[in-house]
Design a protein around this motif. Sequence first.
Motif, PDB file in Angstrom:
ATOM      1  N   TRP A 174       0.813  -1.218   0.000  1.00  0.00           N
ATOM      2  CA  TRP A 174       0.000   0.000   0.000  1.00  0.00           C
ATOM      3  C   TRP A 174       0.846   1.267   0.000  1.00  0.00           C
ATOM      4  O   TRP A 174       0.837   2.041  -0.952  1.00  0.00           O
ATOM      5  CB  TRP A 174      -1.002  -0.025   1.159  1.00  0.00           C
ATOM      6  N   ASP A 197      -2.021  -5.037  -1.811  1.00  0.00           N
ATOM      7  CA  ASP A 197      -3.126  -4.314  -1.177  1.00  0.00           C
ATOM      8  C   ASP A 197      -4.137  -3.890  -2.238  1.00  0.00           C
ATOM      9  O   ASP A 197      -4.194  -4.449  -3.347  1.00  0.00           O
ATOM     10  CB  ASP A 197      -2.551  -3.118  -0.392  1.00  0.00           C
ATOM     11  N   ASP A 198      -4.941  -2.902  -1.918  1.00  0.00           N
ATOM     12  CA  ASP A 198      -6.028  -2.385  -2.763  1.00  0.00           C
ATOM     13  C   ASP A 198      -5.555  -2.117  -4.197  1.00  0.00           C
ATOM     14  O   ASP A 198      -4.436  -1.658  -4.413  1.00  0.00           O
ATOM     15  CB  ASP A 198      -6.480  -1.059  -2.110  1.00  0.00           C
ATOM     16  N   TRP A 218      -5.849  -8.277  -0.730  1.00  0.00           N
ATOM     17  CA  TRP A 218      -6.704  -7.319  -0.019  1.00  0.00           C
ATOM     18  C   TRP A 218      -8.151  -7.438  -0.509  1.00  0.00           C
ATOM     19  O   TRP A 218      -8.385  -7.600  -1.709  1.00  0.00           O
ATOM     20  CB  TRP A 218      -6.175  -5.919  -0.302  1.00  0.00           C
ATOM     21  N   ARG A 259     -15.647   8.164   0.581  1.00  0.00           N
ATOM     22  CA  ARG A 259     -14.582   7.575  -0.243  1.00  0.00           C
ATOM     23  C   ARG A 259     -15.163   6.997  -1.535  1.00  0.00           C
ATOM     24  O   ARG A 259     -14.788   5.916  -1.973  1.00  0.00           O
ATOM     25  CB  ARG A 259     -13.817   6.497   0.532  1.00  0.00           C
ATOM     26  N   LYS A 315      -6.218  -9.500   3.774  1.00  0.00           N
ATOM     27  CA  LYS A 315      -6.468  -8.290   4.571  1.00  0.00           C
ATOM     28  C   LYS A 315      -7.901  -7.870   4.276  1.00  0.00           C
ATOM     29  O   LYS A 315      -8.254  -7.612   3.129  1.00  0.00           O
ATOM     30  CB  LYS A 315      -5.483  -7.199   4.164  1.00  0.00           C
ATOM     31  N   ASP A 335     -10.665  -5.155   4.732  1.00  0.00           N
ATOM     32  CA  ASP A 335     -10.722  -3.724   5.037  1.00  0.00           C
ATOM     33  C   ASP A 335     -12.183  -3.259   5.141  1.00  0.00           C
ATOM     34  O   ASP A 335     -13.123  -3.955   4.695  1.00  0.00           O
ATOM     35  CB  ASP A 335     -10.001  -2.963   3.915  1.00  0.00           C
ATOM     36  N   ASN A 383     -13.849   0.742   4.984  1.00  0.00           N
ATOM     37  CA  ASN A 383     -13.379   2.126   4.930  1.00  0.00           C
ATOM     38  C   ASN A 383     -14.431   3.216   5.076  1.00  0.00           C
ATOM     39  O   ASN A 383     -14.161   4.375   4.720  1.00  0.00           O
ATOM     40  CB  ASN A 383     -12.593   2.340   3.643  1.00  0.00           C
ATOM     41  N   CYS A 442      -8.915  -4.739   9.282  1.00  0.00           N
ATOM     42  CA  CYS A 442      -8.470  -3.366   9.075  1.00  0.00           C
ATOM     43  C   CYS A 442      -9.727  -2.542   8.857  1.00  0.00           C
ATOM     44  O   CYS A 442     -10.714  -3.040   8.319  1.00  0.00           O
ATOM     45  CB  CYS A 442      -7.600  -3.350   7.814  1.00  0.00           C
ATOM     46  N   GLY A 472      -9.735   1.328   7.666  1.00  0.00           N
ATOM     47  CA  GLY A 472      -9.060   2.621   7.513  1.00  0.00           C
ATOM     48  C   GLY A 472      -8.054   2.760   8.633  1.00  0.00           C
ATOM     49  O   GLY A 472      -8.058   3.732   9.378  1.00  0.00           O
ATOM     50  N   GLY A 473      -7.202   1.741   8.791  1.00  0.00           N
ATOM     51  CA  GLY A 473      -6.337   1.642   9.971  1.00  0.00           C
ATOM     52  C   GLY A 473      -7.085   0.880  11.044  1.00  0.00           C
ATOM     53  O   GLY A 473      -7.631  -0.194  10.811  1.00  0.00           O
ATOM     54  N   TRP A 488      -4.860  -4.311  11.677  1.00  0.00           N
ATOM     55  CA  TRP A 488      -4.006  -3.164  11.326  1.00  0.00           C
ATOM     56  C   TRP A 488      -4.363  -2.019  12.288  1.00  0.00           C
ATOM     57  O   TRP A 488      -5.512  -1.590  12.350  1.00  0.00           O
ATOM     58  CB  TRP A 488      -4.244  -2.798   9.868  1.00  0.00           C
ATOM     59  N   ASP A 498      -3.547   3.714  10.078  1.00  0.00           N
ATOM     60  CA  ASP A 498      -2.899   4.111   8.825  1.00  0.00           C
ATOM     61  C   ASP A 498      -1.739   5.055   9.091  1.00  0.00           C
ATOM     62  O   ASP A 498      -0.988   5.384   8.175  1.00  0.00           O
ATOM     63  CB  ASP A 498      -3.908   4.811   7.901  1.00  0.00           C
ATOM     64  N   GLU A 531       6.091  -1.759   4.965  1.00  0.00           N
ATOM     65  CA  GLU A 531       5.101  -1.165   4.067  1.00  0.00           C
ATOM     66  C   GLU A 531       5.826  -0.064   3.304  1.00  0.00           C
ATOM     67  O   GLU A 531       5.671   1.126   3.572  1.00  0.00           O
ATOM     68  CB  GLU A 531       3.936  -0.608   4.902  1.00  0.00           C
TER      69      GLU A 531
HETATM   70  C1  DGJ Z   1      -7.220   1.613   4.339  1.00  0.00           C
HETATM   71  C2  DGJ Z   1      -6.197   0.737   4.993  1.00  0.00           C
HETATM   72  O1  DGJ Z   1      -6.048   1.081   6.329  1.00  0.00           O
HETATM   73  C3  DGJ Z   1      -4.893   0.830   4.240  1.00  0.00           C
HETATM   74  O2  DGJ Z   1      -3.912   0.068   4.895  1.00  0.00           O
HETATM   75  C4  DGJ Z   1      -5.092   0.378   2.832  1.00  0.00           C
HETATM   76  O3  DGJ Z   1      -5.412  -0.981   2.802  1.00  0.00           O
HETATM   77  C5  DGJ Z   1      -6.200   1.197   2.171  1.00  0.00           C
HETATM   78  N1  DGJ Z   1      -7.394   1.213   2.962  1.00  0.00           N
HETATM   79  C6  DGJ Z   1      -6.514   0.674   0.801  1.00  0.00           C
HETATM   80  O4  DGJ Z   1      -7.578   1.314   0.242  1.00  0.00           O
END
Ligand code: DGJ
Length: 726
Positions: free
Chosen positions: A338, A368-369, A413, A445, A478, A480, A482, A528, A530-531, A547, A550, A600
Amino acid sequence: MPIRFIEEKKLFKLDAAGVSYVLSVGPGNYLLGLYWGAAVPDANFDGYAFRDYASSFSPSNEAVGEGPFSPDTAPLEYAGFGTGDFRKCAVSIRNADGNDATDFRYVAHRILAGKGKPASMPATHAENPADCATLEIDMADGTTGAELTLCYTVFEDLPVITRYARLKNASDRAFDIEKISSASVQLPFMDFDFIHLYGRWGAERNMVRSPLAHGQQSISSTRGSSSHYHNPFAALAKRGADEDRGEVYGFNLVYSGSFDITADVDYYGTTRLNMGINPDGFLWHLEPGEVFETPEAVLVYSDEGLGGMSRAFHRLYLNHLIRGKYRHEVRPLLINSWEAAFFDFDTDKLVSFAERAKEIGIDMLVMDDGWFGRRNDDRSSLGDWWVNEDKLPGGLGVLIDRVNALGLKFGIWYEPEMISPDSDIFRAHPDWCLHVPGRPNSIARHQYVIDMSRQDVRDNIWEQMNAVLSKYKIDYVKWDFNRNLTEAGSALLSAPHGEEIFHRFVLGTYELMGRLTDTYPDILLENCSGGGGRFDPGMLYFSPQIWASDNTDAIERLAIQFGTSLCYPASTMGAHVSMSRRTGFETKGNVAMWGTFGYELDPNRLTEKDLEIVKKQVEDYHKYYELIHYGDLYRITDPWDDAFRCAWEFVSPDKREALYTQVTMRYHHCPTLIVRFKGLDPRTVYVLEATGEEYSGALLMNAGLNLSRYPRGTGESFTLHFIKKG
Ligand code: DGJ
């Protein structure tokens, strides 16, 4: 047996690892919470049940007769609403007559070996039923016909009690649950500080401590996830209790959705704490015969301050919450794409990361993404979980084969609970996102939230994920998340079930996550949001690591990791070394080592000097893996008490080894720096590995060492490794 019913006194006594919890069946069969704290012998607890005098403003009822006993002043263990207890209720039901008076009384109980769990939800567990015992207390509300069961589990070797509640509609008319707590506890004092963890994106889990006062103090989430803002954790610390001394009551909810924890101090200065699903945005319709179960609450008592509380949470979660292969097996050391590439990668670039990572000794590359649909930025494609062959020509197989050929594992991801308006899936199924009729959807987002309450939606997402996971050799996922929930409605849920959506969403997520972990038990799952926006025990049940943030700046990370450590063990905290600029690589490594540890960054951008440091870090990762992952944490200096430096220490459970880490956040001149270590064996002689100097544990803990010879410039750090002599 750690749980006993003392018949003549109608007392329940729960005893575990230095802790007692006492309940009684009082006048009118009210269930009363009499005591929770340090272990006490069997005794006559009559005097704790109620106060002698209640004024005319404290009502009684025909079950107890007019007299001194009043629900208003008695320590009701699980109070209903509107029937004489005016504090924050634990439960309320809107009955078929349209009122919400609720009043539960004791009916029966069972004491069982082992422990159960709320259906369809994560919870702590015991592989060996002899490790714990469970008390189930049945109660009933005569008017609504609701039957309630309170479940308490005591872990014999931990100062922990877990609780949840089960409510059954045993009447012949439907009703709605307005509020149902996982736990409600009564403490006969108010001289507590309320401690909790607040945060935001990039700055999660800051500790806040403020005195309790008359009235209520609460933390909550209305976001549909536990969220960045408040962690589902709170503690009541006796005034004066600190990191190492004093009484602390810790509370953590095994739940990943909207929650509420409220401490309510009444006019007699006693404290009630309720915790559970947030009643705001919750109304659960229960037809005759149906049952609702709450998430589980974890209650910890410590008389060794916050440090003792944290170590109890850590031990419980390591031994009785985290599951699967990676609970005890060494996890692969990973590098994540990422911060190295964001959306801008292709097969060759990822393979170039893997080649360099291999030289360094890293075990796994995580893509990742950005690998799916037409996702070249965050504006599209969530929900289209097919491989983007423009970026990965020939598909995932080509990339994975090349990564595996280097000897590295491969991770991927997903963000399964989301849907982009610009996606094939949304164009085909515009009603698959959360929405309410006639109201435009909020966007965050560039994405909507997918309707996880729907089985057909979950099946579709699962089929897409499974098509990838079953075809390729994928070692890590992973997961996520968000954004938070808005316009929370489902096309398939209408009145009287409309307000069930927040909880049904969480249940849907758990169900899908469970499919992943059940089908692929060897995959290492990392959560995860967004962190660290969903860092909670519910998620830890599925994924042994989350995670943490971020924000990968080593100095900013200190507060995040200190806060997280209040209830979550080091092995759960996703922590990576990145290219963040504020400190050198030594400090980035020393800080990330207090977590799952990984990288990372683009490893091809490392200078020769940095590369040498990184290789040493990889050695240290292996060397200290056991100590950090399974050792006991002692916080020495935290970022809220000391503006200049942070320090922490891991001690192996057998006390033969300890690792001390110190980071200077801001240089200040001071000719001496005496540090007193913690948690060692006073009679053991320890050798400081780097110098061969010998010190007794008693000296290290009482007199301490002068550490002024070690690096203390802004952003500098060092570690000291002590090993038992001989
Ligand atoms: C939020 C995550 O916390 C990041 O580590 C990363 O995976 C991004 N999203 C990807 O969009």
